[in-house]
Design a protein around this motif. Structure first.
Motif, PDB file in Angstrom:
ATOM      1  N   GLN A 175     -35.582  63.906  48.852  1.00 34.90           N
ATOM      2  CA  GLN A 175     -34.144  63.990  48.583  1.00 34.90           C
ATOM      3  C   GLN A 175     -33.797  63.130  47.361  1.00 34.90           C
ATOM      4  N   ARG A 176     -34.386  61.947  47.260  1.00 37.56           N
ATOM      5  CA  ARG A 176     -34.161  61.097  46.080  1.00 37.56           C
ATOM      6  C   ARG A 176     -34.585  61.800  44.798  1.00 37.56           C
ATOM      7  N   ASP A 177     -35.636  62.613  44.902  1.00 39.74           N
ATOM      8  CA  ASP A 177     -36.145  63.342  43.729  1.00 39.74           C
ATOM      9  C   ASP A 177     -35.412  64.661  43.498  1.00 39.74           C
TER      10      ASP A 177
ATOM     11  N   VAL B  47     -30.041  69.592  58.851  1.00 44.71           N
ATOM     12  CA  VAL B  47     -30.959  70.665  58.493  1.00 44.71           C
ATOM     13  C   VAL B  47     -31.356  70.438  57.045  1.00 44.71           C
ATOM     14  N   VAL B  48     -32.631  70.641  56.778  1.00 42.90           N
ATOM     15  CA  VAL B  48     -33.184  70.406  55.448  1.00 42.90           C
ATOM     16  C   VAL B  48     -33.475  71.746  54.790  1.00 42.90           C
ATOM     17  N   SER B  49     -33.124  71.871  53.524  1.00 43.34           N
ATOM     18  CA  SER B  49     -33.437  73.087  52.769  1.00 43.34           C
ATOM     19  C   SER B  49     -33.880  72.689  51.363  1.00 43.34           C
ATOM     20  N   PRO B  50     -34.692  73.522  50.736  1.00 46.68           N
ATOM     21  CA  PRO B  50     -35.130  73.207  49.375  1.00 46.68           C
ATOM     22  C   PRO B  50     -33.993  73.423  48.384  1.00 46.68           C
ATOM     23  N   THR B  51     -33.973  72.617  47.339  1.00 47.26           N
ATOM     24  CA  THR B  51     -33.022  72.827  46.251  1.00 47.26           C
ATOM     25  C   THR B  51     -33.645  73.787  45.247  1.00 47.26           C
ATOM     26  N   ALA B  52     -32.848  74.249  44.313  1.00 51.37           N
ATOM     27  CA  ALA B  52     -33.379  75.115  43.255  1.00 51.37           C
ATOM     28  C   ALA B  52     -34.467  74.380  42.474  1.00 51.37           C
ATOM     29  N   ALA B  53     -34.244  73.091  42.214  1.00 52.75           N
ATOM     30  CA  ALA B  53     -35.253  72.298  41.492  1.00 52.75           C
ATOM     31  C   ALA B  53     -36.533  72.181  42.313  1.00 52.75           C
TER      32      ALA B  53
ATOM     33  N   LEU C 239     -46.818  66.769  62.471  1.00 53.73           N
ATOM     34  CA  LEU C 239     -46.640  65.402  61.998  1.00 53.73           C
ATOM     35  C   LEU C 239     -45.638  64.675  62.872  1.00 53.73           C
ATOM     36  N   ASP C 240     -45.687  63.370  62.831  1.00 50.16           N
ATOM     37  CA  ASP C 240     -44.716  62.541  63.519  1.00 50.16           C
ATOM     38  C   ASP C 240     -43.371  62.649  62.806  1.00 50.16           C
ATOM     39  N   GLY C 241     -42.285  62.669  63.572  1.00 55.25           N
ATOM     40  CA  GLY C 241     -40.952  62.792  63.002  1.00 55.25           C
ATOM     41  C   GLY C 241     -40.634  61.708  61.989  1.00 55.25           C
ATOM     42  N   SER C 242     -41.081  60.474  62.246  1.00 54.75           N
ATOM     43  CA  SER C 242     -40.797  59.388  61.306  1.00 54.75           C
ATOM     44  C   SER C 242     -41.532  59.595  59.983  1.00 54.75           C
ATOM     45  N   THR C 243     -42.711  60.173  60.037  1.00 55.79           N
ATOM     46  CA  THR C 243     -43.462  60.476  58.809  1.00 55.79           C
ATOM     47  C   THR C 243     -42.714  61.513  57.987  1.00 55.79           C
ATOM     48  N   VAL C 244     -42.252  62.571  58.642  1.00 57.78           N
ATOM     49  CA  VAL C 244     -41.511  63.624  57.943  1.00 57.78           C
ATOM     50  C   VAL C 244     -40.208  63.061  57.385  1.00 57.78           C
ATOM     51  N   THR C 245     -39.532  62.218  58.146  1.00 63.50           N
ATOM     52  CA  THR C 245     -38.280  61.622  57.675  1.00 63.50           C
ATOM     53  C   THR C 245     -38.508  60.819  56.404  1.00 63.50           C
ATOM     54  N   ARG C 246     -39.563  60.027  56.352  1.00 66.25           N
ATOM     55  CA  ARG C 246     -39.885  59.248  55.136  1.00 66.25           C
ATOM     56  C   ARG C 246     -40.175  60.176  53.954  1.00 66.25           C
ATOM     57  N   GLN C 247     -40.960  61.216  54.199  1.00 68.27           N
ATOM     58  CA  GLN C 247     -41.280  62.154  53.128  1.00 68.27           C
ATOM     59  C   GLN C 247     -40.026  62.853  52.631  1.00 68.27           C
ATOM     60  N   LEU C 248     -39.164  63.254  53.553  1.00 68.21           N
ATOM     61  CA  LEU C 248     -37.930  63.940  53.165  1.00 68.21           C
ATOM     62  C   LEU C 248     -36.994  63.016  52.394  1.00 68.21           C
TER      63      LEU C 248
ATOM     64  N   GLN D  47     -34.629  73.953  58.094  1.00 66.83           N
ATOM     65  CA  GLN D  47     -35.178  73.454  59.358  1.00 66.83           C
ATOM     66  C   GLN D  47     -34.603  72.080  59.652  1.00 66.83           C
ATOM     67  N   ASN D  48     -34.501  71.751  60.942  1.00 69.13           N
ATOM     68  CA  ASN D  48     -34.198  70.365  61.265  1.00 69.13           C
ATOM     69  C   ASN D  48     -35.501  69.577  61.247  1.00 69.13           C
ATOM     70  N   VAL D  49     -35.386  68.274  61.200  1.00 68.25           N
ATOM     71  CA  VAL D  49     -36.558  67.413  61.027  1.00 68.25           C
ATOM     72  C   VAL D  49     -37.549  67.592  62.166  1.00 68.25           C
ATOM     73  N   SER D  50     -37.081  67.693  63.387  1.00 66.43           N
ATOM     74  CA  SER D  50     -38.013  67.812  64.516  1.00 66.43           C
ATOM     75  C   SER D  50     -38.780  69.130  64.474  1.00 66.43           C
ATOM     76  N   ALA D  51     -38.124  70.220  64.092  1.00 60.53           N
ATOM     77  CA  ALA D  51     -38.832  71.503  63.980  1.00 60.53           C
ATOM     78  C   ALA D  51     -39.854  71.452  62.857  1.00 60.53           C
ATOM     79  N   LEU D  52     -39.483  70.831  61.751  1.00 58.74           N
ATOM     80  CA  LEU D  52     -40.398  70.698  60.620  1.00 58.74           C
ATOM     81  C   LEU D  52     -41.610  69.855  61.016  1.00 58.74           C
ATOM     82  N   ALA D  53     -41.354  68.750  61.692  1.00 59.51           N
ATOM     83  CA  ALA D  53     -42.453  67.878  62.132  1.00 59.51           C
ATOM     84  C   ALA D  53     -43.382  68.615  63.094  1.00 59.51           C
ATOM     85  N   ALA D  54     -42.807  69.362  64.024  1.00 58.07           N
ATOM     86  CA  ALA D  54     -43.630  70.101  64.988  1.00 58.07           C
ATOM     87  C   ALA D  54     -44.477  71.157  64.293  1.00 58.07           C
TER      88      ALA D  54
END
Length: 159
Positions: free
Chosen positions: A86-88, A104-110, A73-82, A62-69
């Motif tokens: 990503q760091r983890d 576009v954001v996708s889950p890793t195997a981890a 949640l607010d897009g900036s909140t989702v961006t911070r969480q993502l 998903q892209n960030v805006s679709a995920l937020a919608a």
């Protein structure tokens, strides 16, 4: 308990008040149960990361805006969480094929592995908590919670 007919209180309002109280308690007890559970699996992900990973696992990248919608949640909140995810190493970002400026954001195997461990631990926990409930009662609860979540998700957000 008072008789609603003598107090002039609308029975529908009384029911809504009971629902409000039960939902507030559900959120409080749910969080306390999660924090108070002794198994490590429950602590592998914070609540936000778990919900995001569950959604990405079900819906796909998903892209960030679709995920937020979707998560209301607010897009900036989702961006911070993502960014933290990503760091983890829980999510990966790739260029959005439909919008070269976006990602576009996708889950890793981890990320999927941790999510599955948390999901399994929570499923066992609720199995224990609801052990004395009949299968029909469990099914009814699942259906009603799903309906409540759908109603909450489809409710228009104030701008």
């Amino acid at each position: 308990m008072t008789d609603d007919r003598t107090t002039g209180t609308d029975p529908g309002e009384v029911t809504l008040g009971r629902i409000e109280t039960e939902v507030a308690l559900l959120m409080r007890f749910g969080e306390a149960t999660r924090r108070g559970t002794g198994t490590m699996e429950h602590r592998l992900l914070d609540r936000a990361a778990y919900v995001i990973l569950r959604h990405l696992a079900d819906a796909g990248p998903q892209n960030v805006s679709a995920l937020a919608a979707t998560l209301n949640l607010d897009g900036s909140t989702v961006t911070r969480q993502l960014s933290a995810m990503q760091r983890d190493g829980l999510i990966a970002r790739a260029p959005d094929p439909t919008d070269g400026r976006g990602t576009v954001v996708s889950p890793t195997a981890a990320g999927l592995q941790r999510m599955a461990a948390v999901q399994a631990a929570r499923t066992r926990l609720y199995g224990d908590i609801l052990a004395t409930w009949s299968p029909d009662d469990r099914d009814t609860l699942a259906q009603l919670l799903h309906r409540l979540n759908q109603a909450l998700q489809s409710r228009p957000r104030p701008r």
